[in-house]
Design an enzyme around this catalytic site. Structure first.
Site, mmCIF file in Angstrom:
data_model
loop_
_atom_site.group_PDB
_atom_site.id
_atom_site.type_symbol
_atom_site.label_atom_id
_atom_site.label_comp_id
_atom_site.label_asym_id
_atom_site.label_seq_id
_atom_site.Cartn_x
_atom_site.Cartn_y
_atom_site.Cartn_z
ATOM 1 N N GLN A 142 10.939 9.547 -2.721
ATOM 2 C CA GLN A 142 11.941 8.573 -2.300
ATOM 3 C C GLN A 142 12.504 7.801 -3.491
ATOM 4 O OE1 GLN A 142 13.180 7.543 1.173
ATOM 5 N NE2 GLN A 142 12.859 9.711 0.822
ATOM 6 N N GLU A 184 14.843 2.520 -0.184
ATOM 7 C CA GLU A 184 16.023 1.872 -0.753
ATOM 8 C C GLU A 184 15.706 1.071 -2.006
ATOM 9 O OE1 GLU A 184 18.788 0.966 3.056
ATOM 10 O OE2 GLU A 184 16.683 0.425 3.246
ATOM 11 N N LYS A 215 3.144 11.300 -3.156
ATOM 12 C CA LYS A 215 4.164 12.327 -3.378
ATOM 13 C C LYS A 215 5.458 11.974 -2.652
ATOM 14 C CE LYS A 215 3.323 16.665 -4.000
ATOM 15 N NZ LYS A 215 2.928 18.097 -3.856
ATOM 16 N N ARG A 238 0.848 -1.198 0.000
ATOM 17 C CA ARG A 238 0.000 0.000 0.000
ATOM 18 C C ARG A 238 0.881 1.245 0.000
ATOM 19 N NH1 ARG A 238 -5.156 0.320 1.909
ATOM 20 N NH2 ARG A 238 -4.877 -1.581 3.164
ATOM 21 N N ILE A 239 0.615 2.173 -0.886
ATOM 22 C CA ILE A 239 1.343 3.432 -0.926
ATOM 23 C C ILE A 239 0.608 4.432 -0.028
ATOM 24 C CG2 ILE A 239 2.177 5.309 -2.374
ATOM 25 C CD1 ILE A 239 3.592 2.617 -2.799
ATOM 26 N N LEU A 240 1.280 4.951 0.976
ATOM 27 C CA LEU A 240 0.647 5.830 1.957
ATOM 28 C C LEU A 240 0.553 7.271 1.487
ATOM 29 C CD1 LEU A 240 2.364 4.406 5.170
ATOM 30 C CD2 LEU A 240 -0.005 4.051 4.444
#
Length: 723
Positions: free
Chosen positions: A620, A687, A615, A610-612
């Protein structure tokens, strides 16, 4: 109360049902205006009444003993003191066996911090440090990893028979790749301001892992960790260099204790290059054996690197090699040369950052040898189960990243080497897979919901430029049915609940899960007051709905509700192979006259659960892509072959990508949930954006001009002679 969860089983997807709309969307960072206006206070900007200034003294030899002549500087203007291991141990300060820099009167590398001096002004302290007389007893010491007399060898894995697999294979690759040492070089240099109140120490510092840093500082000063408070609300980058307490923090604390006044020590840029950890150089041999269809039957990944004698860290070069591709016959061997250079340690994406350069270059070579598309080769070698442990994989969208990324990038327009030319420029495309092991760390956070519809999140978690303030606020807002602007996030203070710290791309998932759990406990109390089950509760825009009731939050609250969330790793970490995956694409132009490389465009397709916040997540990945360009084309610590010291110890000579080196960076996210990772189904992404990124650039160089670069960075002198 504490809502405690140990990840022993799959958790429900609560965030799929909350409906507030605070997460995923590309929200700006709430502290952004403070940072861009200069109002966010960093460690070197704190001031204290009657503050003195400290400067670290660096060793001038590679190896040997030393003694310091304090009399050589004690009459200089502003002089307050010099502290070394010997002087502290024999002082009346009660700090037995304390050393602000390194145990023992021994030098292990040129530039090693050996003392701290303090003076009334920074300029005076710097002058005193330069004038301080140090008598040395030099000794011979190895500085070249290739000729070192002490080399530790180990075989990490020997499965099946790789040698026989190479003999029997239809197609093979046996290539050696080298990478140069790298420096984290965060924008903010290391800095500490130490203040004592009796036996209690407060340190304003620039650190990533405060709950551990407090214990490290306590060990260095021979004191109780409960008597130390570290404050790091803003950290200007770390990339691993601020994982552990460094010399300037202990030096500032020792000097402040002795002087009974605050002392601030700030590393210069040269100090950062010479005193904190480097990423080791590597020499990597990758062997691939494949059948007639290009399916791997054998995989070997050996490496040679270096570190100081007796240092326990070694770069985990084969981290992704273990699980990314199949092949039943596997062997990995590691050599660590013991040399007298600055210590090697964790730099962003330790292992994958350099290991995947070699692995993904080798896969590109194999695709060429077999005669199939590099994407097809990778997809057909994705294993069903872990090829070494037999574990099942959790969510894994590598194939989707490769295929959907290729379609978006225009991969079908790719031609063969030297087949696309624009004037004196050869143009080509390259691809590389990305993979980064997913980690969950223990973390605590306190969440408070107030009757006025505001909330507070508190944890000692740090924000090192990654967007922690935004993400933790968004999680609390989503869970409590609030607009994110109604949530305040307090970070970077060891008096707050102990968070996960920033490292290993575990911050959002770990610290975020503790916030999630704290808010979940608040939801349970609200559900009880509303007269419904927690699973039936809906919180949106300050209203609570459930059990045929609908009431404003304020009506359910007699006062603030505060709950602590506590997450711990559990059986899921051991039972499933968890990792984030992605695919990097690059288009480059190579000048046929000079060998110059220009990166024209890039795309990274990422799958990290899930992308919180779209942006901050994209930011990152952008950082990883830029660092990948730097790894491929620019970055290299150069050690003097005679003494081992860092020759290019500043950002004028240690080349990193600048604006003209970096094209438009495109990022696309593959929709994904990882039910085995944590209760939010989130995986790390910071990373992941670096892993493999540089290999996409060098693979594109080959596709453009037919030159295979195996020695990083790919500077023109490594390309032009082969055109």
């Amino acid at each position: 109360m504490t809502e405690h969860l140990k990840m022993d089983e799959v958790q429900p997807r609560l965030l799929d049902e909350t409906g507030q709309g605070a997460i995923t969307r590309p929200m700006d960072r709430p502290e952004g205006p403070l940072k861009v206006s200069g109002r966010a206070t960093y460690a070197a900007e704190y001031k204290a009444a009657n503050m003195a200034f400290g400067v670290m003294v660096r060793a001038g030899i590679t190896k040997g003993g030393y003694s310091i002549d304090e009399s050589s500087v004690k009459d200089m203007d502003g002089f307050l003191g010099v502290w070394t291991d010997h002087m502290i141990r024999n002082s009346a300060q009660g700090m037995m066996d304390t050393n602000p820099v390194q145990l023992g009167q021994r030098v292990q590398y040129l530039g090693q911090p050996i003392a701290v001096v303090a003076a009334e002004t920074f300029e005076q302290a710097r002058h005193i440090a330069n004038r301080l007389k140090v008598d040395y007893s030099p000794e011979d010491g190895d500085v070249d990893p290739e000729t070192a007399s002490q080399v530790d060898q180990s075989v990490a894995l020997d499965q099946g028979d790789l040698e026989q697999a190479m003999k029997d294979a239809e197609f093979t690759v046996d290539s050696t790749y080298t990478t140069k040492p790298h420096n984290s070089a965060p924008m903010e240099p290391h800095a500490s301001l130490a203040e004592w109140d009796g036996e209690k120490l407060t340190l304003h510092g620039s650190y990533q892992m405060l709950k551990y840093n407090k214990n490290e500082l306590a060990d260095s000063l021979d004191m109780d960790a409960d008597d130390i408070r570290i404050l790091a609300p803003y950290v200007g980058g770390g990339f691993g260099s601020k994982l552990g307490i460094a010399a300037e923090a202990v030096g500032a604390a020792v000097a402040a204790k002795a002087l009974k006044r605050p002392v601030r020590v700030v590393m210069s840029r040269q100090n950062v290059f010479e005193m904190v950890v480097r990423r080791t150089e590597t020499r990597q041999r990758v062997r691939l054996a494949a059948d007639k269809d290009g399916r791997l039957t054998g995989l070997g990944h050996d490496n040679r690197q270096s570190n100081l004698p007796d240092e326990g860290f070694s770069e985990p070069v084969t981290l992704a090699t273990h699980f990314l591709y199949g092949g039943e016959n596997r062997r990995y061997e590691q050599e660590v040369a013991r040399v007298h250079r600055m210590a090697a340690g964790s730099v962003r994406a330790p292992g994958e950052a350099v290991g995947m350069l070699a692995l993904e270059n080798a896969m590109d070579e194999l695709a060429e040898t077999v005669g199939i598309d590099p994407i097809d080769l990778r997809v057909r070698n994705i294993p069903e189960i872990h090829p070494e442990s037999g574990k099942q994989y959790s969510s894994r969208s590598l194939a989707q990243c490769l295929k959907e990324g290729a379609a978006s990038f225009g991969w079908d327009q790719r031609k063969g080497p030297k087949e696309r030319r624009e004037g004196e420029w050869y143009v080509g495309m390259g691809v590389a897979a990305a993979a980064r092991t997913n980690i969950l760390m223990e973390s605590k956070a306190r969440v408070t919901l107030n009757p006025d519809g505001t909330a507070l999140v508190e944890t000692d978690m740090t924000d090192i430029g990654t967007g922690t303030y935004a993400i933790l606020g968004q999680i609390a807002a989503e869970m409590l049915g609030l607009d994110p602007s109604k949530v305040t996030v307090d970070l970077g203070d060891t008096d707050l609940p102990a968070g996960s710290g920033s490292g290993g791309s575990w911050g959002a998932a770990s610290a975020g899960s503790s916030v999630f759990l704290g808010a979940k406990a608040i939801r349970a109390k609200l559900a009880e007051r509303l007269g419904c089950e927690p699973s039936a509760l809906r919180l949106q825009d300050g209203m609570a709905t459930g059990g045929n009731n609908r009431r404003p939050l304020a009506e359910l609250m007699e006062g603030p509700i505060a709950e602590e969330g506590h997450i711990e790793p559990g059986d899921m970490s051991d039972e499933m192979q968890q990792a984030g995956y992605g695919a990097h694409f690059a288009e480059v132009a190579v000048n046929s006259v000079t060998g110059e490389v220009r990166v024209r465009r890039t795309l990274s397709a990422m799958a990290a659960g899930r992308i919180l916040n779209e942006k901050t997540a994209a930011s990152q990945v952008h950082g990883g892509m830029i660092w990948g360009i730097g790894t491929a084309l620019h970055e290299a610590i150069e050690h003097d072959p005679r003494t081992g010291h860092v020759v290019n110890n500043d950002l004028a000579e240690y080349h990193v990508p600048v604006h003209l080196d970096v094209p438009q960076l495109d990022v696309m996210f593959i929709e994904e949930r990882d039910d085995h990772a944590n209760p939010m189904q989130v995986k790390g992404i910071g990373e992941l954006g670096l892993a493999g990124a540089g290999a996409a650039v060098t693979n594109a160089i080959y596709n453009a001009c037919g030159v295979r670069v195996r020695d990083y960075p790919a500077t023109p002198d490594r390309i032009f002679p082969h055109l």
